[in-house]
Design a protein around this motif. Sequence first.
Motif, PDB file in Angstrom:
ATOM      1  N   PRO B 141      69.826  34.434  50.254  1.00 40.81           N
ATOM      2  CA  PRO B 141      69.668  33.502  51.134  1.00 40.81           C
ATOM      3  C   PRO B 141      69.812  32.160  50.897  1.00 40.81           C
ATOM      4  N   ASP B 142      69.918  31.607  49.277  1.00 37.51           N
ATOM      5  CA  ASP B 142      70.271  30.400  48.927  1.00 37.51           C
ATOM      6  C   ASP B 142      71.619  30.024  49.170  1.00 37.51           C
ATOM      7  N   ARG B 143      72.615  31.057  49.454  1.00 40.42           N
ATOM      8  CA  ARG B 143      74.003  30.998  49.614  1.00 40.42           C
ATOM      9  C   ARG B 143      74.349  31.398  51.040  1.00 40.42           C
ATOM     10  N   GLY B 144      74.876  30.602  51.763  1.00 41.21           N
ATOM     11  CA  GLY B 144      74.891  31.088  53.214  1.00 41.21           C
ATOM     12  C   GLY B 144      76.603  31.138  53.331  1.00 41.21           C
ATOM     13  N   PRO B 145      77.276  32.316  53.892  1.00 36.78           N
ATOM     14  CA  PRO B 145      78.474  32.189  53.971  1.00 36.78           C
ATOM     15  C   PRO B 145      78.831  32.105  55.293  1.00 36.78           C
ATOM     16  N   VAL B 146      80.086  31.440  55.566  1.00 31.36           N
ATOM     17  CA  VAL B 146      80.564  31.169  56.892  1.00 31.36           C
ATOM     18  C   VAL B 146      82.022  31.893  56.903  1.00 31.36           C
ATOM     19  N   PHE B 147      82.384  32.938  57.593  1.00 32.59           N
ATOM     20  CA  PHE B 147      83.812  33.412  57.328  1.00 32.59           C
ATOM     21  C   PHE B 147      84.651  33.074  58.232  1.00 32.59           C
ATOM     22  N   LEU B 159      71.937  33.523  70.779  1.00 32.70           N
ATOM     23  CA  LEU B 159      70.439  33.105  69.993  1.00 32.70           C
ATOM     24  C   LEU B 159      69.921  34.460  69.134  1.00 32.70           C
ATOM     25  N   GLY B 160      70.007  35.697  69.439  1.00 32.02           N
ATOM     26  CA  GLY B 160      69.984  36.813  68.401  1.00 32.02           C
ATOM     27  C   GLY B 160      70.383  36.742  67.175  1.00 32.02           C
ATOM     28  N   ASN B 161      71.756  36.185  67.439  1.00 30.45           N
ATOM     29  CA  ASN B 161      72.443  36.156  65.983  1.00 30.45           C
ATOM     30  C   ASN B 161      71.764  34.864  65.384  1.00 30.45           C
ATOM     31  N   VAL B 162      71.464  33.741  65.822  1.00 27.02           N
ATOM     32  CA  VAL B 162      70.930  32.576  65.039  1.00 27.02           C
ATOM     33  C   VAL B 162      69.670  32.958  64.475  1.00 27.02           C
ATOM     34  N   MET B 163      68.798  33.793  65.315  1.00 25.74           N
ATOM     35  CA  MET B 163      67.406  34.071  65.025  1.00 25.74           C
ATOM     36  C   MET B 163      67.401  34.921  63.739  1.00 25.74           C
ATOM     37  N   TYR B 164      68.669  35.784  63.729  1.00 31.66           N
ATOM     38  CA  TYR B 164      68.506  36.916  62.658  1.00 31.66           C
ATOM     39  C   TYR B 164      68.130  36.678  61.372  1.00 31.66           C
ATOM     40  N   GLY B 165      68.439  35.590  60.996  1.00 29.74           N
ATOM     41  CA  GLY B 165      68.158  35.159  59.433  1.00 29.74           C
ATOM     42  C   GLY B 165      66.451  34.708  59.250  1.00 29.74           C
ATOM     43  N   ALA B 211      75.704  28.019  62.911  1.00 29.36           N
ATOM     44  CA  ALA B 211      74.333  27.781  63.359  1.00 29.36           C
ATOM     45  C   ALA B 211      73.761  29.031  62.883  1.00 29.36           C
ATOM     46  N   ARG B 212      74.374  30.268  62.711  1.00 30.82           N
ATOM     47  CA  ARG B 212      73.411  31.119  62.252  1.00 30.82           C
ATOM     48  C   ARG B 212      73.124  31.283  60.728  1.00 30.82           C
ATOM     49  N   THR B 213      74.261  30.433  59.913  1.00 31.04           N
ATOM     50  CA  THR B 213      73.859  30.251  58.623  1.00 31.04           C
ATOM     51  C   THR B 213      73.125  29.127  58.282  1.00 31.04           C
ATOM     52  N   LEU B 214      73.219  28.186  59.033  1.00 31.07           N
ATOM     53  CA  LEU B 214      72.243  27.073  58.723  1.00 31.07           C
ATOM     54  C   LEU B 214      70.787  27.431  59.240  1.00 31.07           C
ATOM     55  N   ALA B 215      70.596  28.423  59.970  1.00 30.02           N
ATOM     56  CA  ALA B 215      69.479  28.680  60.313  1.00 30.02           C
ATOM     57  C   ALA B 215      68.098  29.114  59.376  1.00 30.02           C
ATOM     58  N   TYR B 216      68.987  29.859  58.333  1.00 32.10           N
ATOM     59  CA  TYR B 216      68.017  30.165  57.172  1.00 32.10           C
ATOM     60  C   TYR B 216      68.065  29.300  56.113  1.00 32.10           C
ATOM     61  N   HIS B 217      68.388  28.166  56.192  1.00 33.87           N
ATOM     62  CA  HIS B 217      68.177  27.050  55.374  1.00 33.87           C
ATOM     63  C   HIS B 217      68.879  27.417  53.910  1.00 33.87           C
ATOM     64  N   PRO B 218      70.130  27.946  53.836  1.00 25.29           N
ATOM     65  CA  PRO B 218      70.592  28.152  52.421  1.00 25.29           C
ATOM     66  C   PRO B 218      70.912  26.700  51.916  1.00 25.29           C
ATOM     67  N   GLU B 219      70.827  26.882  50.356  1.00 29.46           N
ATOM     68  CA  GLU B 219      71.045  25.604  49.692  1.00 29.46           C
ATOM     69  C   GLU B 219      72.479  25.098  49.617  1.00 29.46           C
ATOM     70  N   GLU B 247      76.501  15.113  57.330  1.00 31.94           N
ATOM     71  CA  GLU B 247      76.040  14.008  56.863  1.00 31.94           C
ATOM     72  C   GLU B 247      74.687  13.704  57.333  1.00 31.94           C
ATOM     73  N   ARG B 248      73.934  14.517  57.985  1.00 29.84           N
ATOM     74  CA  ARG B 248      72.586  14.399  58.279  1.00 29.84           C
ATOM     75  C   ARG B 248      71.763  15.113  57.247  1.00 29.84           C
ATOM     76  N   ASP B 249      72.516  16.297  56.786  1.00 27.01           N
ATOM     77  CA  ASP B 249      71.658  17.316  55.899  1.00 27.01           C
ATOM     78  C   ASP B 249      72.251  17.291  54.532  1.00 27.01           C
ATOM     79  N   ARG B 250      73.430  17.086  54.073  1.00 30.26           N
ATOM     80  CA  ARG B 250      74.015  16.890  52.721  1.00 30.26           C
ATOM     81  C   ARG B 250      73.802  18.017  51.940  1.00 30.26           C
ATOM     82  N   LYS B 251      73.843  19.447  52.633  1.00 31.99           N
ATOM     83  CA  LYS B 251      73.734  20.440  51.973  1.00 31.99           C
ATOM     84  C   LYS B 251      75.003  20.315  50.968  1.00 31.99           C
ATOM     85  N   THR B 252      74.941  21.273  49.792  1.00 33.73           N
ATOM     86  CA  THR B 252      76.270  21.393  48.851  1.00 33.73           C
ATOM     87  C   THR B 252      76.989  22.507  49.881  1.00 33.73           C
TER      88      THR B 252
END
Lengths: 261, 324
Positions: B141-147, B159-165, B211-219, B247-252
């Motif tokens: 969960p430290d690495r969140g993919p978006v395909f 909502l169910g998708n975003v809440m899953y993580g 949103a689904r990936t951001l929801a579990y706060h990957p680094e 620009e809010r979050d500045r995740k890698t």
Amino acid sequence: MTSSAAMAKRAAPVFACIGLLAMWQVASLVLKNDSFPTAIEAIRAVPSILGDKESLINIFASLRRMATGFGAAMLVSIPLGLLMGRSAAVAAFFNPLLMVIYPVPKAALMPIIMLWLGVGDLTKTLVIFLGVSLPVIYHSFQGAKAVQEKMLWSGAAMGLSPLQRLVRIVLPAALPEILTGCRTGLVLALITMITSEMIARQSGAGNILFNALDMGQYDTVFAMIIIVGAMGICLDAIFERVRARLVRWSEPQFDIPLSFS
Amino acid sequence: MKARQNGRGSNDAPHVCEGDGLSGRFLAKLVLLNVRASETRYGMTVVAARSSEWMRPVTSQEPASAIIEIDRVSQVFQTSARKDHLALSDISLTIEEGAFVSILGPSGCGKSTLLYIVGGFVSPTSGMAKIKGHAITGPGPDRGPVFQEFALFPWKTVLGNVMYGPRQQGVRAAEAEAQSRALIEMVGLKGYENFYPKELSGGMKQRVALARTLAYHPEVLLMDEPFGALDAHTRTRLQNDLLTIWERDRKTVLFVTHSVDEAVFLSDKVIMMSKSPGRIRQVIDIDLPRPRRRNELLLDPRYQKYVVDIERMFDDSDEAGPAL
């Protein structure tokens, strides 16, 4: 205009049934064969069967065996099919076994199974179980194989273990395909139910049918065929309702257009 | 290397960019989420509003530490004719925390494979990848993919998708739902919470996936040609919104693309790859100010020069290709 088209679509199966019965009636009147009663005679015999307590006990015994065999087959076949779909090793192990069993008519195994387990419920339920298992395994296998790799990766990134991925991603993602297999399995359950009772006559709907045949009560024979057919249509309709509810999220390509496909 | 520092110093107010259809109200909510996330994860009581500040380890010696290290990674695939195909050859790369890095290259250069190796979805044939000094052995969960393919769970609503993580991470249902609703609003899909993925357009699906990936706060966000399947208009809007969110979050962010414009517009650093075997051809720091606005940037001669230079380099290699 669309509502009249929709009504025509709804009425079509009714017209088909009426047409079939009319053809039957005409054919039987033309052939004048003792062993081929008219549709009206057969339909007239239906209430006497359904009104008879003994017959109802027989029919319910059949349905109970069918439900048990069908349920047990789903419990075993779905996990097995899913495992085969996700693991090449499991698939390589089971595929040859299943390929051997698939073309064998399950009723043909009955005499042997009867030798081992007797002529009771267990034998018949086991035959139903075997009849249902293969299409359910096959469709579960196909469904699990088709699950998008990236969907599983997404789950893995969220921290789902391999087992959790199987239960919580592969199972729901493959559900439309699994239910297609189950629908085929349901029809096969009905078929094997009747054939098993033909071979091991003791109780059941098949028992009524074949006893009547032996005694030359042809109106009862055809009435039982109508009853079994009606049971099939009802079970399929109920299953289709349940299926549509469970997979309303899925793309329409998974929809089955016709009954008994 | 430190291009991202340019934008950072001048960008410390919690509500800077109001543009691109993202209102300050839910940006403020996002900031709130970050605070809550930091409280729960690190047990801090006083935290900065922006994650980039609290994410930075105070005890660390280097101010801009490497979050991902790729060390002499090679990847060999077996093709159908039993020939070995060298997809990646001896790749070494360091990605700093908080940087937006694009991997740019023609199709078939192994850029996605490199991303999958960082994700832990693919094991390299040789070499290794590390995150925060630990060898990557599998997804986490430290690495969140978006395909590109979205890969949403079709049986779950938006909502169910975003809440899953978050649910998987053990966040309580009410809290996960509140966070997810805020995220759905942030990606511009308020009102679509109860829709199924099949009822959404491609662009909307990709917003849900983000949103689904951001929801579990990957680094680290691993984006695999995320806008590749979208039409030009939708693609532009999603690029803008992604930048605003980032620009809010500045995740890698590690962002794979074959579009030169996209890479230059979004990135602090562009890694140019060449094909067969996949190699790093050049690493280019994109020294453009942030926050970046598309309409300003397209007129900026520096932006134009980056795009033209990179395209020229690819053209040169294409011409050199057949001669070899």
